[in-house]
Write an enzyme that holds these catalytic residues in place. Structure first.
Site, PDB file in Angstrom:
ATOM      1  N   ALA A 265       0.916  -1.024   0.016  1.00  0.00           N
ATOM      2  CA  ALA A 265       0.052   0.060  -0.129  1.00  0.00           C
ATOM      3  C   ALA A 265       0.791   1.420   0.140  1.00  0.00           C
ATOM      4  CB  ALA A 265      -1.046  -0.003   1.144  1.00  0.00           C
ATOM      5  N   SER A 266       0.593   2.291   1.129  1.00  0.00           N
ATOM      6  CA  SER A 266       1.268   3.512   0.871  1.00  0.00           C
ATOM      7  C   SER A 266       2.745   3.327   1.413  1.00  0.00           C
ATOM      8  CB  SER A 266       0.603   4.264   1.983  1.00  0.00           C
ATOM      9  OG  SER A 266      -0.543   4.829   1.471  1.00  0.00           O
ATOM     10  N   ILE A 267       3.195   2.358   1.557  1.00  0.00           N
ATOM     11  CA  ILE A 267       4.829   2.023   1.814  1.00  0.00           C
ATOM     12  C   ILE A 267       5.342   2.123   0.488  1.00  0.00           C
ATOM     13  CG2 ILE A 267       6.631   0.607   2.526  1.00  0.00           C
ATOM     14  CD1 ILE A 267       4.629  -0.664   4.748  1.00  0.00           C
TER      15      ILE A 267
ATOM     16  N   TYR B  18      -3.292  14.915   2.979  1.00  0.00           N
ATOM     17  CA  TYR B  18      -2.422  13.448   2.489  1.00  0.00           C
ATOM     18  C   TYR B  18      -3.109  13.075   1.195  1.00  0.00           C
ATOM     19  CZ  TYR B  18      -1.278   8.425   2.471  1.00  0.00           C
ATOM     20  OH  TYR B  18      -0.510   7.220   2.152  1.00  0.00           O
TER      21      TYR B  18
ATOM     22  N   LYS C 125       5.047   4.622  -1.318  1.00  0.00           N
ATOM     23  CA  LYS C 125       5.604   6.125  -1.141  1.00  0.00           C
ATOM     24  C   LYS C 125       6.967   6.054  -0.796  1.00  0.00           C
ATOM     25  CE  LYS C 125       0.817   8.088  -0.523  1.00  0.00           C
ATOM     26  NZ  LYS C 125       0.075   6.868  -0.503  1.00  0.00           N
TER      27      LYS C 125
END
Length: 187
Positions: free
Chosen positions: A10-12, A102, A14
């Site tokens: 997921a957002s990891i 965010y 980024k």
């Protein structure tokens, strides 16, 4: 689950993508404070102010996040620039630099910046310049139409608490912001 089981990070994604931004900056190929249009000419200039990579990376550019069920999109995009069509014509939420908000879509725009600054397709640049040099062989883009050895299956709970298979999602709209799979060892 085994050490080589790949899960959505997921957002990891980024944080993984930020390594590409750092490399391009280090090599003098990316000016963090230049308007994103230097690298993505098709991205519209915004009335509220200048959007830069630095502001995008800090969630300060005013680019919106997902609406409704956009995070579960099944639409396929052939290129990261094509995926910008989801939000590129939206008004910014705030003047760039004025407010934290965010935004996965901000990182999707960063993927197009990486592509423009490097002159390589985003996923190719990530593999050749970030993932392989770091030995992250188990970290991959989640192509739903491909066999990915060791991919963990996604599940979700129904309203009455039953465990169900998660619906099909095509992550081509958010590689940089949430589209990678990885293992605990790679992370």
């Amino acid at each position: 689950v085994e050490p080589r089981t790949k899960f959505r990070i997921a957002s990891i994604s980024k944080a993984v993508t930020s390594a590409a931004v750092g490399l391009l900056y280090q090599d003098g190929r990316l000016d963090l404070d230049a308007p994103v249009q230097r690298y993505v000419p098709s991205f519209p200039v915004k009335k509220k102010g200048t959007v830069t990579t630095r502001l995008l990376a800090g969630h300060l550019a005013g680019v919106r996040h997902y609406r409704d069920m956009e995070f579960a999109s099944a639409v396929h995009y052939d290129d990261v620039v094509d995926a910008l069509s989801i939000f590129e014509n939206d008004t910014l939420l705030s003047v760039p630099g004025a407010r934290y908000s965010y935004s996965t879509y901000g990182w999707n725009l960063i993927s197009a910046v990486v592509q423009g600054a490097s002159g390589e397709k985003f996923l190719h640049y990530m593999r050749a310049h970030v993932l392989d040099p770091l030995g992250l062989r188990e970290t991959v883009a989640e192509w739903e139409d491909s066999i990915i050895v060791g991919r963990g299956r996604q599940y979700q709970r129904s309203e009455d608490g039953r465990l169900l298979n998660a619906p099909y999602v095509d992550n081509s709209n958010k590689w940089a912001g949430g589209g990678y799979l990885s293992t605990a060892s790679d992370l």
